[in-house]
Enzyme design. Structure first.
Site, PDB file in Angstrom:
ATOM      1  N   ARG A   1       1.412   1.111  10.792  1.00  9.97           N
ATOM      2  CA  ARG A   1       0.181   1.741  10.276  1.00  9.97           C
ATOM      3  C   ARG A   1      -0.808   2.009  11.403  1.00  9.97           C
ATOM      4  NH1 ARG A   1      -1.241  -2.625   6.051  1.00  9.97           N
ATOM      5  NH2 ARG A   1      -3.088  -1.388   5.547  1.00  9.97           N
TER       6      ARG A   1
ATOM      7  N   LYS B   1     -12.822  -1.422   5.481  1.00  7.32           N
ATOM      8  CA  LYS B   1     -13.367  -0.267   4.747  1.00  7.32           C
ATOM      9  C   LYS B   1     -13.551  -0.588   3.268  1.00  7.32           C
ATOM     10  CE  LYS B   1      -9.939   2.530   5.700  1.00  7.32           C
ATOM     11  NZ  LYS B   1      -9.082   1.818   6.674  1.00  7.32           N
TER      12      LYS B   1
ATOM     13  N   ARG C   1      -5.084 -11.334   4.812  1.00  5.78           N
ATOM     14  CA  ARG C   1      -5.846 -10.705   3.721  1.00  5.78           C
ATOM     15  C   ARG C   1      -5.192 -10.994   2.371  1.00  5.78           C
ATOM     16  NH1 ARG C   1      -7.225  -4.323   3.658  1.00  5.78           N
ATOM     17  NH2 ARG C   1      -4.970  -4.015   3.682  1.00  5.78           N
TER      18      ARG C   1
HETATM   19  P1  AMP Z   1      -5.209   1.933   2.266  1.00  3.75           P
HETATM   20  O1  AMP Z   1      -5.367   1.084   1.049  1.00  3.75           O
HETATM   21  O2  AMP Z   1      -6.322   2.903   2.455  1.00  3.75           O
HETATM   22  O3  AMP Z   1      -4.919   1.104   3.508  1.00  3.75           O
HETATM   23  O4  AMP Z   1      -3.891   2.832   2.017  1.00  3.75           O
HETATM   24  C1  AMP Z   1      -2.621   2.231   1.855  1.00  3.75           C
HETATM   25  C2  AMP Z   1      -1.532   3.263   2.074  1.00  3.75           C
HETATM   26  O5  AMP Z   1      -1.667   4.324   1.108  1.00  3.75           O
HETATM   27  C3  AMP Z   1      -1.544   3.971   3.422  1.00  3.75           C
HETATM   28  O6  AMP Z   1      -0.913   3.209   4.445  1.00  3.75           O
HETATM   29  C4  AMP Z   1      -0.769   5.250   3.080  1.00  3.75           C
HETATM   30  O7  AMP Z   1       0.615   5.005   2.981  1.00  3.75           O
HETATM   31  C5  AMP Z   1      -1.273   5.568   1.671  1.00  3.75           C
HETATM   32  N1  AMP Z   1      -2.484   6.447   1.709  1.00  3.75           N
HETATM   33  C6  AMP Z   1      -3.732   6.134   1.269  1.00  3.75           C
HETATM   34  N2  AMP Z   1      -4.585   7.159   1.457  1.00  3.75           N
HETATM   35  C7  AMP Z   1      -3.859   8.146   2.037  1.00  3.75           C
HETATM   36  C8  AMP Z   1      -4.169   9.455   2.502  1.00  3.75           C
HETATM   37  N3  AMP Z   1      -5.405   9.969   2.426  1.00  3.75           N
HETATM   38  N4  AMP Z   1      -3.148  10.194   3.048  1.00  3.75           N
HETATM   39  C9  AMP Z   1      -1.897   9.705   3.132  1.00  3.75           C
HETATM   40  N5  AMP Z   1      -1.534   8.481   2.725  1.00  3.75           N
HETATM   41  C10 AMP Z   1      -2.499   7.690   2.179  1.00  3.75           C
END
Ligand code: AMP
Length: 215
Positions: A171, A13, A127
């Site tokens: 996750r 993403k 990554r």
């Molecule tokens: P990402 O970089 O999008 O993979 O996000 C990393 C981590 O940030 C996730 O595993 C969650 O712990 C937290 N996080 C990011 N966006 C959200 C969201 N919209 N709601 C809840 N937790 C979030």
């Protein structure tokens, strides 16, 4: 353009959102990046969020909806945006719909990137992200001469704390139980555009652009 990009962790993403942001000239809004910045700055929110992120769990809906409300009502988002990592739960999606209505905004598309769990574990374990420019690399497919330095700006490459196999599996479980149900929500709104995300970065970007042009 107002686009939501969603899909399991490691689907790409962030990479696709950055490319789209440059092509469409709209900001890339990543809630994960915002939380990591808060954690690096050691703000109260950042310190709490880091514990949750490192466990592979989700930060509370209240906090996330508050953060998104602030960004979407700011000047930065006034000409559109690509949302990466939000919404991640049904209550977040519902709050976002309310916010769009309140601000009189139209959602253009919800791109759902799809990939196998095993591929996610492989991708995320290899990554690396540049601390300076944010470019994302994969040690398996990108064959870097020095796996610790960014080939584009020379910055240090690091592995995210939540990119270890145990946290990745947590996750994925959270994605299946809390985020995957959003597919039905956006399909019912006629907004969902599924994209198979196992090809090259260019192929996936091409598929996304085709969808956006067909709207
Ligand atoms: P990402 O970089 O999008 O993979 O996000 C990393 C981590 O940030 C996730 O595993 C969650 O712990 C937290 N996080 C990011 N966006 C959200 C969201 N919209 N709601 C809840 N937790 C979030």
């Amino acid at each position: 353009m107002r686009i939501i990009l969603f899909g399991p962790p490691g689907v790409g993403k962030g990479t696709q959102a950055k490319l789209l942001s440059a092509t469409l000239h709209v900001p890339h809004i990543s809630t994960g990046d915002m939380l990591r910045e808060a954690a690096a700055a050691r703000t109260e929110l950042g310190i709490k969020a880091k514990q949750v992120m490192d466990a592979g769990q989700l930060v509370s809906d209240n906090i996330m909806v508050g953060i998104i409300r602030d960004v979407l009502t700011s000047k930065k988002a006034s000409n559109g945006f690509i949302l990466d990592g939000f919404p991640r739960t049904l209550p977040q999606a519902e709050a976002l719909t309310v916010l769009f209505n309140e601000l009189n905004l139209k959602l253009d598309a919800v791109i759902c990137m799809e990939i196998d769990d095993e591929e996610v574990v492989k991708r995320l374990s290899s990554r690396r992200t540049c601390r300076a420019c944010g470019t994302i690399y994969n040690l398996v497919t990108d064959t870097l001469r020095d796996s610790t330095k960014c080939p584009s700006c020379g910055g240090d490459l690091y592995r995210r704390d939540d990119d270890n196999p145990e946290t990745i599996r947590a996750r994925l479980k959270v994605y299946a139980s809390s985020t995957a149900p959003l597919k039905d929500y956006y399909a019912r709104m006629g907004m969902l555009r599924p994209v198979e995300a196992s090809g090259s970065i260019e192929q996936i970007q091409g598929a996304i652009v085709v969808f956006l042009n067909r709207r």
